[in-house]
Design a protein around this motif. Structure first.
Motif, mmCIF file in Angstrom:
data_model
loop_
_atom_site.group_PDB
_atom_site.id
_atom_site.type_symbol
_atom_site.label_atom_id
_atom_site.label_comp_id
_atom_site.label_asym_id
_atom_site.label_seq_id
_atom_site.Cartn_x
_atom_site.Cartn_y
_atom_site.Cartn_z
ATOM 1 N N THR A 1 0.842 -1.187 0.000
ATOM 2 C CA THR A 1 0.000 0.000 0.000
ATOM 3 C C THR A 1 0.877 1.235 0.000
ATOM 4 O OG1 THR A 1 -1.647 -1.192 1.346
ATOM 5 C CG2 THR A 1 -1.877 1.197 1.224
ATOM 6 N N LEU B 1 0.523 5.519 0.568
ATOM 7 C CA LEU B 1 -0.379 6.544 1.072
ATOM 8 C C LEU B 1 0.282 7.906 0.934
ATOM 9 C CD1 LEU B 1 -0.557 4.235 3.971
ATOM 10 C CD2 LEU B 1 -2.756 5.005 3.147
ATOM 11 N N TYR C 1 -0.011 11.855 2.566
ATOM 12 C CA TYR C 1 -0.543 12.689 3.633
ATOM 13 C C TYR C 1 -0.127 14.133 3.402
ATOM 14 C CZ TYR C 1 -1.706 8.760 6.762
ATOM 15 O OH TYR C 1 -2.268 7.646 7.338
ATOM 16 N N GLN D 1 0.446 17.724 5.788
ATOM 17 C CA GLN D 1 0.524 18.271 7.132
ATOM 18 C C GLN D 1 0.611 19.790 7.062
ATOM 19 O OE1 GLN D 1 4.051 17.321 9.436
ATOM 20 N NE2 GLN D 1 2.901 17.401 11.343
ATOM 21 N N GLU E 1 -0.422 20.966 13.056
ATOM 22 C CA GLU E 1 -1.429 19.910 12.975
ATOM 23 C C GLU E 1 -0.779 18.565 12.669
ATOM 24 O OE1 GLU E 1 -4.266 22.420 14.101
ATOM 25 O OE2 GLU E 1 -4.588 20.273 13.717
ATOM 26 N N GLY E 2 -1.554 17.509 12.840
ATOM 27 C CA GLY E 2 -1.069 16.192 12.455
ATOM 28 C C GLY E 2 -1.301 15.947 10.970
ATOM 29 N N PRO E 3 -0.624 14.939 10.408
ATOM 30 C CA PRO E 3 -0.831 14.606 8.998
ATOM 31 C C PRO E 3 -2.273 14.169 8.741
ATOM 32 C CG PRO E 3 1.149 13.544 9.866
ATOM 33 C CD PRO E 3 0.413 14.099 11.030
ATOM 34 N N LEU F 1 -4.706 12.224 5.850
ATOM 35 C CA LEU F 1 -4.648 11.340 4.684
ATOM 36 C C LEU F 1 -5.326 11.984 3.481
ATOM 37 C CD1 LEU F 1 -3.872 8.503 3.631
ATOM 38 C CD2 LEU F 1 -6.175 7.755 4.287
ATOM 39 N N PHE G 1 3.704 14.150 2.690
ATOM 40 C CA PHE G 1 4.460 12.939 3.022
ATOM 41 C C PHE G 1 3.919 11.753 2.253
ATOM 42 C CE2 PHE G 1 7.060 14.314 6.516
ATOM 43 C CZ PHE G 1 6.354 15.323 7.133
ATOM 44 N N GLN H 1 3.293 0.887 3.216
ATOM 45 C CA GLN H 1 2.707 -0.001 4.221
ATOM 46 C C GLN H 1 2.749 -1.439 3.725
ATOM 47 O OE1 GLN H 1 -1.603 0.342 4.749
ATOM 48 N NE2 GLN H 1 -1.321 0.377 6.968
ATOM 49 N N LEU I 1 3.392 2.166 9.176
ATOM 50 C CA LEU I 1 3.751 3.047 8.071
ATOM 51 C C LEU I 1 5.227 3.397 8.124
ATOM 52 C CD1 LEU I 1 0.760 5.581 8.057
ATOM 53 C CD2 LEU I 1 0.995 3.416 6.833
ATOM 54 N N PHE J 1 7.533 6.357 6.559
ATOM 55 C CA PHE J 1 7.327 7.667 5.963
ATOM 56 C C PHE J 1 8.551 8.160 5.216
ATOM 57 C CE2 PHE J 1 3.291 9.398 7.352
ATOM 58 C CZ PHE J 1 2.944 8.574 8.397
ATOM 59 N N GLY J 2 8.303 8.887 4.112
ATOM 60 C CA GLY J 2 9.341 9.704 3.514
ATOM 61 C C GLY J 2 9.572 10.936 4.362
ATOM 62 N N LYS J 3 10.597 11.734 4.006
ATOM 63 C CA LYS J 3 10.950 12.895 4.812
ATOM 64 C C LYS J 3 10.147 14.138 4.448
ATOM 65 C CE LYS J 3 15.486 11.170 5.977
ATOM 66 N NZ LYS J 3 16.945 11.363 5.986
#
Lengths: 113, 112
Positions: A31, A33, A35, A37, A41-43, A45, A88, A92, A101, A103-105
């Motif tokens: 998977t 995904l 996101y 941000q 705040e939080g990321p 989707l 981001f 997954q 997950l 994550f990329g940077k």
């Protein structure tokens, strides 16, 4: 562990321009995904991709799950000031990793009105 | 429907102090995770849980402890705070189906 390479690191564009960013991995994911941000705040989707080759849209956003399962792309068409933020990618897998997950940077997007 | 709620939003600790970051979700999600976000590093997994009573370590677990006594709550404990733990901490949850996590709005922690 697995690492994702996300590029570009940052982009400064004019309102109305299209944006492209991508993510690559040395190993495959089940998977992908994307996101977004915003400051403080939080990321949140944006798009989830479940099949190799899948192309999915969400308004002006379009994302693709690479055919090799090692990459993914996000395009934003006709950018507007509220597109500003950090984007981001995340990969997954299931089984032993329990669907955690990786994550990329991030790609920091700035839009000039 | 509040989603994922994190408290506090900001915290300053002295080196050596301990504290608990709270996380609660009201979506009946089985999976919960803690991430830390540092500049230029993206989000890194600290600990995660696949259900009440089950926890496991992520990529950067040292200096942190978790427990999951209920489906709703997943607190993160800093045992003895160090300046290297200055970061923004995010809690996230999802249900069993493949797909994305829902994130809280974060706790910004500074250790002096």
């Amino acid at each position: 562990g697995q690492q994702l390479n996300q590029s570009p690191q940052s982009m400064f564009i004019q309102e109305g321009e299209d944006v492209s960013m991508n993510c690559t991995s040395s190993s495959i994911f089940n998977t992908w995904l994307w996101y977004k941000q915003e400051p403080g705040e939080g990321p949140v989707l944006l798009i989830a991709l479940y099949k190799a080759g899948e192309l999915t849209s969400n308004g002006r956003l379009t994302a693709q799950f690479g055919i090799t399962r090692k990459d993914s792309f996000l395009n934003i068409s006709a950018s507007i000031p509220s597109d500003v933020g950090i984007y981001f990618c995340a990969g997954q897998n299931y089984g032993g990793s329990q669907g955690n997950l990786i994550f990329g940077k991030g790609t920091k997007l700035s839009v000039k009105p | 429907n509040a989603g994922v709620t994190q408290t506090p939003k900001f915290q300053v600790l002295k080196t050596g102090q301990s504290m608990t970051l709270q996380c609660a979700q009201d979506m009946n999600h089985e999976y919960m995770s803690w991430y830390r976000q540092d500049p230029g590093m993206g989000l890194r997994l600290i600990h995660y849980s696949v259900g009440a009573g089950i926890t496991d370590q992520g990529e950067v677990p040292n200096g942190y402890n978790v427990s999951r006594s209920t489906t709703e709550d997943f607190p993160l404990r800093l045992l003895s705070a160090a300046p290297s733990q200055t970061s923004v901490y995010f809690c996230a949850s999802r249900n069993k189906a493949p797909g994305g996590y829902t994130f809280g709005s974060g706790t910004r922690l500074t250790v002096v």
